[in-house]
Design a protein around this motif. Sequence first.
Motif, mmCIF file in Angstrom:
data_model
loop_
_atom_site.group_PDB
_atom_site.id
_atom_site.type_symbol
_atom_site.label_atom_id
_atom_site.label_comp_id
_atom_site.label_asym_id
_atom_site.label_seq_id
_atom_site.Cartn_x
_atom_site.Cartn_y
_atom_site.Cartn_z
ATOM 1 N N ALA A 59 18.192 101.789 27.917
ATOM 2 C CA ALA A 59 17.809 101.682 29.326
ATOM 3 C C ALA A 59 17.391 103.110 30.105
ATOM 4 O O ALA A 59 18.036 103.735 29.852
ATOM 5 C CB ALA A 59 18.783 100.798 30.053
ATOM 6 N N SER A 60 16.481 102.995 30.876
ATOM 7 C CA SER A 60 16.009 104.277 31.631
ATOM 8 C C SER A 60 17.175 105.014 32.235
ATOM 9 O O SER A 60 17.147 106.209 32.296
ATOM 10 C CB SER A 60 14.926 103.962 32.566
ATOM 11 N N PHE A 108 20.031 94.784 28.698
ATOM 12 C CA PHE A 108 19.081 95.866 29.123
ATOM 13 C C PHE A 108 18.427 95.817 30.411
ATOM 14 O O PHE A 108 18.286 96.788 31.072
ATOM 15 C CB PHE A 108 18.099 95.859 28.208
ATOM 16 N N VAL A 109 18.103 94.527 30.788
ATOM 17 C CA VAL A 109 17.502 94.353 32.068
ATOM 18 C C VAL A 109 18.481 94.744 33.202
ATOM 19 O O VAL A 109 17.877 95.603 34.122
ATOM 20 C CB VAL A 109 17.020 93.017 32.264
ATOM 21 N N ALA A 140 20.788 96.721 33.161
ATOM 22 C CA ALA A 140 21.159 98.219 32.934
ATOM 23 C C ALA A 140 20.143 99.144 34.027
ATOM 24 O O ALA A 140 20.330 99.914 34.524
ATOM 25 C CB ALA A 140 21.222 98.589 31.609
ATOM 26 N N ASN A 141 18.778 98.499 33.853
ATOM 27 C CA ASN A 141 17.802 99.022 34.710
ATOM 28 C C ASN A 141 17.957 98.754 36.167
ATOM 29 O O ASN A 141 17.004 99.486 36.778
ATOM 30 C CB ASN A 141 16.274 98.497 33.843
ATOM 31 N N GLU A 150 22.363 98.360 25.917
ATOM 32 C CA GLU A 150 22.019 98.844 27.396
ATOM 33 C C GLU A 150 21.852 100.576 27.254
ATOM 34 O O GLU A 150 21.332 100.877 27.931
ATOM 35 C CB GLU A 150 23.427 98.540 28.171
ATOM 36 N N ASN A 169 20.291 105.034 31.361
ATOM 37 C CA ASN A 169 21.175 105.399 30.243
ATOM 38 C C ASN A 169 20.685 106.343 29.065
ATOM 39 O O ASN A 169 21.657 106.912 28.792
ATOM 40 C CB ASN A 169 21.981 104.181 29.756
#
Length: 348
Positions: free
Chosen positions: A105-106, A169-170, A172-173, A102, A108
């Motif tokens: 991610a944008s 990752f998804v 987190a965004n 994560e 983070n």
Amino acid sequence: MAPARPCSFGLNHNNNTLGLLLLLLLVLLLSKSSCEASELRLDYYASSCPTVFDVIRKEMECAVQSDPRNAAMVLRLHFHDCFVQGCDGSVLLDDTVTLKGEKKASTNIHSLKGFDLIDRIKNMVESDCPGIVSCADLLTIAARDAVILVGGPYWDVPVGRKDSKSASFVLANTNLPNPDDSLLSIISKFLYQGLSVTDMVALSGAHTIGMARCSSFRSRIYGDFEATSEKDSTSETHLRDLRSMCPPSSKGSSSDNNVTAMDYVTPNLFDNSFYHLLLKGQGLLNSDQELYSSVFGIQTKELVKKYALDPLAFFQQFSDSMVKMGNILNPESSVHGEVRKNCRFINT
């Protein structure tokens, strides 16, 4: 209305009843096992690692004395962890060949720091109690200590979390609030986590010790900051300073990474100054100022006023909301999780 009776399909009624009873028993046993696995307790490490709270506190003391900004870094890590899969340490995982973490991610990649500090604390805890304390628990305890060390309130931290073997990752965004989010968007993201509007306004008060990048507030200081801010020499000077360090340039410019305190009055002290700034229209992030200025913020506006007038009420609610957020668990890791030896990687 009475529940419909199950069809026998030609089976012996007694055998069918026995099968249903066995199935119900299995469900109850699995539910009990799941609840026990996810139960958090204050005394979880009382016998297995009685020194854990002292070790973490001492390491956090050194870190915050060295740089007060470490308090905000650890608190932010905890927040970003709990909003993605629950408080399971997934935010600490590095990318590997088989796992996409994560951290990039944008929401983070530019805002999260303090991973080396968590590594250092983990090493100290492992030297005392190898394989006992999860990274998820460590981060939750460290976040509480971070707040205390810069003047904030104390709260008891229930422990017993397990570390996730996955990351998202998804999520987190999508799950984490963004600096330019509208009030309704922020509320929906908190409600999705089971956190109320009151929790949201209180937890936003953590920005009293946070820093923000130029790219996160550029649109605000060249947009409605001047329109919402009280007109006095202090606010005008502050706005000039903000524009000086964050010029009106395109995305990706060298100034994007310039940072400033979200509470410029007492940046290293956990207090209710953040709410006073919102009352003056001087919230640095659009998402923060929306708590007071949005036409949809009838409830949030009253809460901002309340916490600005009553710091004890803010401290009490912040403590309660931090416990509530810390209790957001990942059902999968609660049952099948582990205690990582290294917070950056799943055990092999």
